[in-house]
Motif scaffolding. Structure first.
Motif, PDB file in Angstrom:
ATOM      1  N   MET A   1       0.853  -1.172   0.000  1.00 28.78           N
ATOM      2  CA  MET A   1       0.000   0.000   0.000  1.00 28.78           C
ATOM      3  C   MET A   1       0.899   1.235   0.000  1.00 28.78           C
ATOM      4  O   MET A   1       1.804   1.340   0.806  1.00 28.78           O
ATOM      5  N   SER A   2       0.638   2.156  -0.873  1.00 32.66           N
ATOM      6  CA  SER A   2       1.462   3.361  -0.950  1.00 32.66           C
ATOM      7  C   SER A   2       1.057   4.350   0.125  1.00 32.66           C
ATOM      8  O   SER A   2      -0.014   4.252   0.734  1.00 32.66           O
ATOM      9  N   THR A   3       1.916   5.341   0.325  1.00 34.64           N
ATOM     10  CA  THR A   3       1.638   6.369   1.323  1.00 34.64           C
ATOM     11  C   THR A   3       0.352   7.114   0.997  1.00 34.64           C
ATOM     12  O   THR A   3      -0.404   7.490   1.876  1.00 34.64           O
ATOM     13  N   ASP A   4       0.072   7.313  -0.293  1.00 37.23           N
ATOM     14  CA  ASP A   4      -1.144   8.019  -0.701  1.00 37.23           C
ATOM     15  C   ASP A   4      -2.405   7.250  -0.337  1.00 37.23           C
ATOM     16  O   ASP A   4      -3.465   7.839  -0.196  1.00 37.23           O
ATOM     17  N   GLU A   5      -2.296   5.925  -0.204  1.00 37.37           N
ATOM     18  CA  GLU A   5      -3.450   5.099   0.091  1.00 37.37           C
ATOM     19  C   GLU A   5      -3.678   4.901   1.589  1.00 37.37           C
ATOM     20  O   GLU A   5      -4.706   4.406   1.985  1.00 37.37           O
ATOM     21  N   THR A   6      -2.720   5.258   2.401  1.00 40.08           N
ATOM     22  CA  THR A   6      -2.869   5.075   3.844  1.00 40.08           C
ATOM     23  C   THR A   6      -3.526   6.299   4.461  1.00 40.08           C
ATOM     24  O   THR A   6      -3.597   7.363   3.869  1.00 40.08           O
ATOM     25  N   SER A   7      -3.999   6.139   5.659  1.00 37.57           N
ATOM     26  CA  SER A   7      -4.655   7.224   6.376  1.00 37.57           C
ATOM     27  C   SER A   7      -3.684   8.345   6.681  1.00 37.57           C
ATOM     28  O   SER A   7      -2.515   8.120   6.969  1.00 37.57           O
ATOM     29  N   ARG A   8      -4.164   9.553   6.637  1.00 41.20           N
ATOM     30  CA  ARG A   8      -3.351  10.715   6.992  1.00 41.20           C
ATOM     31  C   ARG A   8      -3.372  10.963   8.499  1.00 41.20           C
ATOM     32  O   ARG A   8      -2.700  11.847   8.981  1.00 41.20           O
ATOM     33  N   PHE A   9      -4.156  10.220   9.229  1.00 35.94           N
ATOM     34  CA  PHE A   9      -4.292  10.435  10.659  1.00 35.94           C
ATOM     35  C   PHE A   9      -3.354   9.518  11.426  1.00 35.94           C
ATOM     36  O   PHE A   9      -3.213   8.345  11.109  1.00 35.94           O
ATOM     37  N   VAL A  10      -2.729  10.061  12.446  1.00 32.33           N
ATOM     38  CA  VAL A  10      -1.774   9.323  13.269  1.00 32.33           C
ATOM     39  C   VAL A  10      -2.174   9.495  14.725  1.00 32.33           C
ATOM     40  O   VAL A  10      -2.413  10.613  15.180  1.00 32.33           O
ATOM     41  N   ARG A  11      -2.261   8.399  15.459  1.00 34.38           N
ATOM     42  CA  ARG A  11      -2.514   8.475  16.903  1.00 34.38           C
ATOM     43  C   ARG A  11      -1.160   8.489  17.602  1.00 34.38           C
ATOM     44  O   ARG A  11      -0.357   7.573  17.445  1.00 34.38           O
ATOM     45  N   LEU A  12      -0.904   9.527  18.350  1.00 34.53           N
ATOM     46  CA  LEU A  12       0.333   9.678  19.105  1.00 34.53           C
ATOM     47  C   LEU A  12       0.008   9.438  20.571  1.00 34.53           C
ATOM     48  O   LEU A  12      -0.779  10.162  21.169  1.00 34.53           O
ATOM     49  N   ARG A  13       0.589   8.399  21.148  1.00 31.26           N
ATOM     50  CA  ARG A  13       0.352   8.095  22.562  1.00 31.26           C
ATOM     51  C   ARG A  13       1.587   8.488  23.359  1.00 31.26           C
ATOM     52  O   ARG A  13       2.694   8.090  23.015  1.00 31.26           O
ATOM     53  N   VAL A  14       1.371   9.237  24.399  1.00 33.73           N
ATOM     54  CA  VAL A  14       2.462   9.673  25.263  1.00 33.73           C
ATOM     55  C   VAL A  14       2.052   9.374  26.694  1.00 33.73           C
ATOM     56  O   VAL A  14       0.955   9.729  27.115  1.00 33.73           O
ATOM     57  N   GLU A  15       2.932   8.725  27.433  1.00 34.26           N
ATOM     58  CA  GLU A  15       2.674   8.470  28.847  1.00 34.26           C
ATOM     59  C   GLU A  15       3.831   9.055  29.634  1.00 34.26           C
ATOM     60  O   GLU A  15       4.990   8.760  29.360  1.00 34.26           O
ATOM     61  N   LEU A  16       3.521   9.878  30.581  1.00 26.44           N
ATOM     62  CA  LEU A  16       4.527  10.510  31.422  1.00 26.44           C
ATOM     63  C   LEU A  16       4.239  10.190  32.872  1.00 26.44           C
ATOM     64  O   LEU A  16       3.085  10.110  33.279  1.00 26.44           O
ATOM     65  N   VAL A  17       5.281  10.032  33.661  1.00 28.58           N
ATOM     66  CA  VAL A  17       5.156   9.963  35.109  1.00 28.58           C
ATOM     67  C   VAL A  17       5.997  11.116  35.628  1.00 28.58           C
ATOM     68  O   VAL A  17       7.178  11.216  35.310  1.00 28.58           O
ATOM     69  N   VAL A  18       5.372  12.009  36.362  1.00 22.89           N
ATOM     70  CA  VAL A  18       6.087  13.156  36.911  1.00 22.89           C
ATOM     71  C   VAL A  18       6.036  13.106  38.430  1.00 22.89           C
ATOM     72  O   VAL A  18       5.108  12.550  39.012  1.00 22.89           O
ATOM     73  N   GLU A  19       7.042  13.678  39.042  1.00 20.34           N
ATOM     74  CA  GLU A  19       7.068  13.788  40.493  1.00 20.34           C
ATOM     75  C   GLU A  19       6.760  15.231  40.856  1.00 20.34           C
ATOM     76  O   GLU A  19       7.414  16.152  40.371  1.00 20.34           O
ATOM     77  N   VAL A  20       5.761  15.429  41.685  1.00 20.70           N
ATOM     78  CA  VAL A  20       5.391  16.772  42.125  1.00 20.70           C
ATOM     79  C   VAL A  20       6.209  17.097  43.366  1.00 20.70           C
ATOM     80  O   VAL A  20       5.971  16.551  44.430  1.00 20.70           O
ATOM     81  N   GLU A  21       7.178  17.960  43.172  1.00 19.27           N
ATOM     82  CA  GLU A  21       8.053  18.347  44.285  1.00 19.27           C
ATOM     83  C   GLU A  21       7.585  19.628  44.962  1.00 19.27           C
ATOM     84  O   GLU A  21       7.998  19.907  46.083  1.00 19.27           O
ATOM     85  N   GLY A  22       6.749  20.389  44.283  1.00 24.98           N
ATOM     86  CA  GLY A  22       6.248  21.643  44.843  1.00 24.98           C
ATOM     87  C   GLY A  22       4.749  21.760  44.629  1.00 24.98           C
ATOM     88  O   GLY A  22       4.304  22.493  43.740  1.00 24.98           O
ATOM     89  N   PRO A  23       3.952  21.051  45.426  1.00 23.23           N
ATOM     90  CA  PRO A  23       2.503  21.067  45.198  1.00 23.23           C
ATOM     91  C   PRO A  23       1.885  22.465  45.307  1.00 23.23           C
ATOM     92  O   PRO A  23       0.952  22.776  44.577  1.00 23.23           O
ATOM     93  N   GLU A  24       2.427  23.296  46.171  1.00 18.41           N
ATOM     94  CA  GLU A  24       1.882  24.650  46.305  1.00 18.41           C
ATOM     95  C   GLU A  24       2.115  25.438  45.023  1.00 18.41           C
ATOM     96  O   GLU A  24       1.223  26.150  44.545  1.00 18.41           O
ATOM     97  N   ASP A  25       3.318  25.326  44.451  1.00 17.75           N
ATOM     98  CA  ASP A  25       3.622  26.015  43.197  1.00 17.75           C
ATOM     99  C   ASP A  25       2.747  25.491  42.062  1.00 17.75           C
ATOM    100  O   ASP A  25       2.246  26.254  41.238  1.00 17.75           O
ATOM    101  N   LEU A  26       2.592  24.173  42.006  1.00 19.33           N
ATOM    102  CA  LEU A  26       1.773  23.559  40.976  1.00 19.33           C
ATOM    103  C   LEU A  26       0.342  24.078  41.051  1.00 19.33           C
ATOM    104  O   LEU A  26      -0.228  24.530  40.050  1.00 19.33           O
ATOM    105  N   ARG A  27      -0.230  24.046  42.232  1.00 15.74           N
ATOM    106  CA  ARG A  27      -1.619  24.489  42.401  1.00 15.74           C
ATOM    107  C   ARG A  27      -1.779  25.973  42.126  1.00 15.74           C
ATOM    108  O   ARG A  27      -2.746  26.397  41.494  1.00 15.74           O
ATOM    109  N   SER A  28      -0.828  26.766  42.570  1.00 24.25           N
ATOM    110  CA  SER A  28      -0.877  28.205  42.325  1.00 24.25           C
ATOM    111  C   SER A  28      -0.837  28.515  40.832  1.00 24.25           C
ATOM    112  O   SER A  28      -1.584  29.366  40.339  1.00 24.25           O
ATOM    113  N   THR A  29       0.008  27.817  40.112  1.00 27.64           N
ATOM    114  CA  THR A  29       0.115  28.024  38.666  1.00 27.64           C
ATOM    115  C   THR A  29      -1.173  27.602  37.969  1.00 27.64           C
ATOM    116  O   THR A  29      -1.664  28.304  37.069  1.00 27.64           O
ATOM    117  N   ALA A  30      -1.745  26.483  38.379  1.00 24.33           N
ATOM    118  CA  ALA A  30      -3.005  26.023  37.790  1.00 24.33           C
ATOM    119  C   ALA A  30      -4.134  27.000  38.089  1.00 24.33           C
ATOM    120  O   ALA A  30      -4.936  27.319  37.208  1.00 24.33           O
TER     121      ALA A  30
END
Length: 111
Positions: A1-30
């Protein structure tokens, strides 16, 4: 199948794990972002503020914007986005959290 025949849509999955070191700063910014959102109805704003004050995951969700991930990439237009956040128990030494592990059951692809 050529590129022209495939879907132009792409699902991008990203999973992050973050550590909240400053909850007060985080909440204030939000809270600041919520206050500056001119399109948010007042009843929704009050609910968002109350939620952010009690939950770091919700505060982070108000600050993450998928448009920021792809907004400046030439030739790409964001069609749909959804995201969520949750507080988790994280053990960096657990094999369960191996960042190189691919979950074939989730997407049905073979390696």
């Amino acid at each position: 199948m050529s590129t022209d025949e495939t879907s132009r849509f792409v699902r991008l999955r990203v999973e992050l794990v973050v550590e909240v070191e400053g909850p007060e700063d985080l909440r204030s910014t939000a809270l600041g972002r919520i206050a500056r959102d001119t399109y948010m109805p007042e009843d929704e704003r009050a609910h968002a503020q109350a939620t952010v004050k009690e939950d770091d995951a919700e505060a982070l969700a108000y600050l993450v914007d998928p448009v920021d991930l792809v907004g400046d990439i030439p030739g790409v237009e964001l069609t749909q986005a959804s995201w969520s956040s949750e507080v988790i128990d994280y053990d960096p030494d657990s094999p369960e959290w191996d960042p190189d592990e691919h979950d074939d059951a989730e997407d049905g692809d073979e390696p």
